[in-house]
Structure formats: C-alpha cells, structure tokens
Design a protein around this motif. Sequence first.
Motif, PDB file in Angstrom:
ATOM      1  N   GLY A 177       0.779  -1.237   0.000  1.00 55.85           N
ATOM      2  CA  GLY A 177       0.000   0.000   0.000  1.00 55.85           C
ATOM      3  C   GLY A 177       0.803   1.274   0.000  1.00 55.85           C
ATOM      4  N   SER A 178       2.103   1.214  -0.347  1.00 55.78           N
ATOM      5  CA  SER A 178       2.929   2.418  -0.302  1.00 55.78           C
ATOM      6  C   SER A 178       2.284   3.576  -1.053  1.00 55.78           C
ATOM      7  N   ASN A 179       2.274   4.729  -0.407  1.00 56.59           N
ATOM      8  CA  ASN A 179       1.746   6.008  -0.887  1.00 56.59           C
ATOM      9  C   ASN A 179       0.224   6.108  -0.832  1.00 56.59           C
ATOM     10  N   ALA A 180      -0.493   5.032  -0.487  1.00 59.37           N
ATOM     11  CA  ALA A 180      -1.928   5.170  -0.209  1.00 59.37           C
ATOM     12  C   ALA A 180      -2.087   5.894   1.122  1.00 59.37           C
ATOM     13  N   THR A 181      -3.121   6.698   1.246  1.00 53.81           N
ATOM     14  CA  THR A 181      -3.273   7.529   2.433  1.00 53.81           C
ATOM     15  C   THR A 181      -3.868   6.796   3.629  1.00 53.81           C
ATOM     16  N   SER A 182      -4.488   5.635   3.403  1.00 60.55           N
ATOM     17  CA  SER A 182      -5.050   4.890   4.526  1.00 60.55           C
ATOM     18  C   SER A 182      -5.182   3.425   4.133  1.00 60.55           C
ATOM     19  N   PRO A 183      -5.333   2.524   5.120  1.00 58.16           N
ATOM     20  CA  PRO A 183      -5.303   1.088   4.819  1.00 58.16           C
ATOM     21  C   PRO A 183      -6.437   0.599   3.932  1.00 58.16           C
ATOM     22  N   ALA A 184      -7.629   1.183   4.068  1.00 55.99           N
ATOM     23  CA  ALA A 184      -8.739   0.757   3.223  1.00 55.99           C
ATOM     24  C   ALA A 184      -8.637   1.314   1.810  1.00 55.99           C
TER      25      ALA A 184
END
Length: 383
Positions: A177-184
């Motif tokens: 998930g690198s660079n995604a702002t949140s886990p979902a």
Amino acid sequence: MITTPLTDSLLHGALDLERTGDGVVPHRLPAAARAQFPDLQLGMAEAEPSGVRLAFRTAATTVELDVSPTRRAYAGAPPRPAGVYDLLVDGHLTAQASATGGTTVTIDMSTGATTTTTEPAGTLRFTGLPAGDKDVEIWLPHNERTALVALRTDAPASPVAGNRRVWLHHGSSISQGSNATSPAATWPAVAAARAGVALINIGLSGNALLDPFTARALRDTPADLISIKIGINLVNHDLMRLRAFTPAVHGFLDTIREGHPQTPLLVISPLLCPIHEDTPGPGAFDQAALSTGQVRFVATGDPAETRAGKLTLRVIRAELARIVTQRAASDPALHYVDGLDLYGEGDPELPDALHPDTATHRLIGERFADRALRCKLPAHSYR
C-alpha cells in the motif's frame, strides 16, 4: 465501557499473533518464516499490518482502541505521515484516526544504522457511531507496526462470522500500500471490497523476492483464490539474473500448489514503472530530489546488461507469460494477469517514479476486481 479481550476471533487478515509486553502484534508471516530470515526491512514490512483488521458486531456508539505503534523514519528524508486507522461500519468508511506515542525507528540508509525513541501507548476514540447492531471493522495502518493493547466499547462486542470467500495475495510495497493515504485505500483493500471477499494481504515492501518461506506461508494458508505479483522488487534489488529467475518462479508455484492443487492462482506481472522498463536495477533514492525535500527513485543499472541476463520489467513480463502458458497446459486453474492492464501507458504518473498515489491505488484495485478477481473466484464459499 466494556473491555473485550483481543482474541484471534476478532483479528482478520493476519497469519500470526504475537503477544508481547507492548500488546498483541499481528504478523503477516508466520513465526517459522520470520526465524529463517531475521532481516530488519523484512521484519518491519511483515509486521506492518496491511489488510489486517479488527472485526466485531456491536450496538456500541463509542469505540476506544489503545495501541502502541512503531514507525519508520529515514535520516535525511522528509518525515513519513503517521499511520491511519480506518473505521468501517457495515462496509462503509465512517471515521479515521492516527495514534500518538509508541516507537520511532530512524534508519540511516547509507550505513544501515538505526536509532530508536519510545513513548507511551496512545488511545484512539471513535464516537457518534450509528445506533443499533452493526458490523464494525478497524483497519490497522498498512505502513507502521501496531501493538494492540485494549479494545473498549459502550456495548458488548462479539466476533463476526467469517462467511466470505478468502483472497490471499502476495506482492511488493505497491501491494502493501505504499503512498496510499489509509489502509482501506490500498489497491488490494479496494479490490476486496469491490469483489466482496475477505482479504489476506502478504504484500511485503521490498520483499516480494520469491523467498521459499513466503511460498510456504501461502501454501499453508486456506484460501479460495491466490494471486502473486512478481517483478519490481527483483529488479530494484538487482537480486538475480534470468537464469535464476525462471526456476525460482517454478519453485515458488510448485510450493503453493502443494497446499492448493486446484485453487485459482493468478500470476500478476509488473505494473508499468518507466524507470525500470528497460533499465535494470539496483534502484536508489534520487539524491537531487531528496535535497529539495522530495522522495523519488531512479534506476542505476545499464540497459546493455540485459544481454547478460539482468532483469528488467519488460524481460520479467515476457518470461512470466511464457512460464504460465507452459504450466497452464497441465494446470487449468493457473492464470496470467498482465500488470500493464492494471496500470499502464496513459495512466497518471507515479509521484515518486515507483509507487502509485491513492487515486491510482483505487484505479488498480477496481480494474483488478473487475478484470481478474471476480471472474476467477470459484462459485462456492470456502468459509
């Protein structure tokens, strides 16, 4: 407030739970795998609980969770944002929070030296949840280790029955998930929600390297569908040549098939990454960008060395397609997914030349759910 014990039945998406003095630490590799390669980067990546979530049914309108996070920082690089906890009610994102306190590990990439600072655990408090019985999920941060200390609610909480088909996925930092702002918002979480499946995400930042212990972890984990995304880490580590790559892929697939002889198995080739399409690794931080406070990556290899067997993404895609075609003649449940169909020419640029942003994570997740995940899932339900 009612305290509910943090048992295995409440935590979904982890392969192992370690009970420590700090709290319950979810792991995405089993203890036997962790013992075989006690590497700092792998240890941090597998303990960052991408795809792991607390799931319970409750009428509570207030939820508190005590946590002790462990964060990474890199000397000379801009600070990484604090991990985000996503709270979902009946599948819908309802609230977000970040934790204070915990541990920060600062890494000097030039020497490998680390320094550590520690503060007390913090409390996440979610209020104003809808009244009445509902399914609540708290997705743990995909980019920082989390020790769970205590769960409290203002009404009883009970485990949620697992009745969805299970999708088991392995990949690189992009899958973590690198660079995604949140886990979902990571692409596997987006794809799982869109397809209505339960995710187990073994995306390991910098460590999708065809390791035998990872293959055994996939082999031993029940699932309705398995996918493995192979390529980018092998190139940016400059880990092996084509001569070693081909038998390593076969061995990885053979091991998975020992535990899942007929489970649909998707082999995903690399997404578009212009710096490594025709230029081998190793990859490195772009020092000029770092001097201006930006994180970007560059490829440092010589394209001419592909003639001697060095790997590029274009070489890996061709070889994976060939391997899957060969094996599918006797394994009809094996399928090839071209990563360029998930993210390719004409799509938004990668902000750091390596990882997608949140909007592109969503694009990849929706495409994977629609073009591969839903159409390859078996009709029956595993659990």
